[in-house]
Design an enzyme around this catalytic site. Structure first.
Site: not given
Length: 317
Positions: A263, A289, A190, A266, A298, A166
């Protein structure tokens, strides 16, 4: 001494709408503190939830939180659509509202959770923008020697695509997080979660060149040289806004869709890995994730491309 009224008592009071609104805003602030201290969400995520909660508190107005129904919440989502919010923003508001009502249940402010019944429409689930491999090649070659800090910019773009990190992760990347001999780096995602991400030869070469050529000169401009790898012209760590602007600048230079963002690289990283046969679980780990469902979007992107190929080249399509 009189006891301070509980949150439930505050929200059940009758009176001017301003008091109800103030009580709602107070609970929203407590909710954000809960996300920060108990759930350990990333600062950017909390900031996004904060904007969503501010919008929600304004919408609540005269309503009391313990009297809001699924019909009311459906009207709220319809209002968000009428405001012209992007599908992704609406979907995030739905998630924020669901989480907020779960918090209200924990606090005893509401008994039921009407937000559980809010449906996320398929039309909100947009496919992420993905660059073709030829577009990526042109984009990564876009910095020129006439650009002020082209060595840094090449390394930065290479790292974005090579790792799928990110924008915030690339900006916070420190020199000591690099293990270029082992061909990987450590990034903090995150919620402060750390992960090891592989990095390819081209990105490694670009990083070496940047650090040897100009990083030291940039760091010398700051009285307290930062640990971060990518520095601005003032010697401070490059921030997300600067990174975003650089990506937009180089995209325009090579004629790529102006909607491109960090992004997008990414998204392209993940899609190209899956197109090459990578296992979904490995891609999930590299992207950081928490849920495999997030990574599965994806596979839908890649399936849509396969359908297009089939339509264009199969004789009976």
């Amino acid at each position: 001494m009189a006891k301070r009224p509980t949150k439930l008592q505050l929200l059940s009071q009758t009176g001017p709408s301003t008091k109800t609104c103030q009580a709602t805003e107070s609970v929203c602030a407590d909710f954000l503190d809960y996300l920060r201290s108990e759930c350990h969400l990333a600062a950017n995520t909390i900031a996004a939830y904060g904007r969503d909660m501010q919008r929600f508190a304004t919408w609540v107005g005269k309503r009391k939180l313990n009297q809001i129904t699924i019909r009311d919440l459906s009207g709220y989502i319809a209002d968000l659509q009428s405001f012209g919010l992007a599908p992704a923003s609406i979907a995030r508001n739905v998630v924020a509202t669901r989480t907020f009502f779960k918090y209200l249940q924990l606090e005893g402010i509401v008994e039921g959770n009407p937000a559980e019944l809010i449906a996320t429409q398929k039309m909100w689930q947009r496919m992420p923008g993905v660059l073709s491999k030829s577009q990526v090649e042109a984009f990564l070659r876009s910095p020129r020697k006439t650009d002020a800090y082209w060595q840094r910019d090449i390394a930065m773009l290479e790292v974005l695509y090579a790792t799928g990190c990110r924008a915030s992760e690339v900006c916070s990347l420190r020199v000591r997080d690099l293990s270029l001999v082992e061909k990987h780096l450590k990034c903090e995602g995150k919620g402060g979660k750390q992960r090891m991400v592989p990095i390819g030869a081209r990105a490694i070469t670009a990083i070496h060149f940047y650090t040897e050529q100009i990083r030291g000169k940039l760091a010398a401009k700051s009285p307290h040289p930062p640990e971060q790898l990518f520095l601005s012209r003032s010697g401070r760590a490059l921030d997300r806004i600067q990174l975003w602007r650089l990506v937009k600048f180089y995209a325009r230079r090579v004629g790529i869709d102006p909607k491109i963002s960090p992004h997008s690289l990414r998204h392209s990283f993940a899609t190209h890995l899956l197109a090459g046969g990578a296992d979904l679980r490995y891609v999930q780990e590299m992207l950081g994730h928490a849920s495999i469902q997030t990574t599965q979007i994806y596979t839908h992107v890649e399936h849509s491309r396969l359908k297009k190929v089939h339509q264009n080249f199969h004789p009976r399509a």
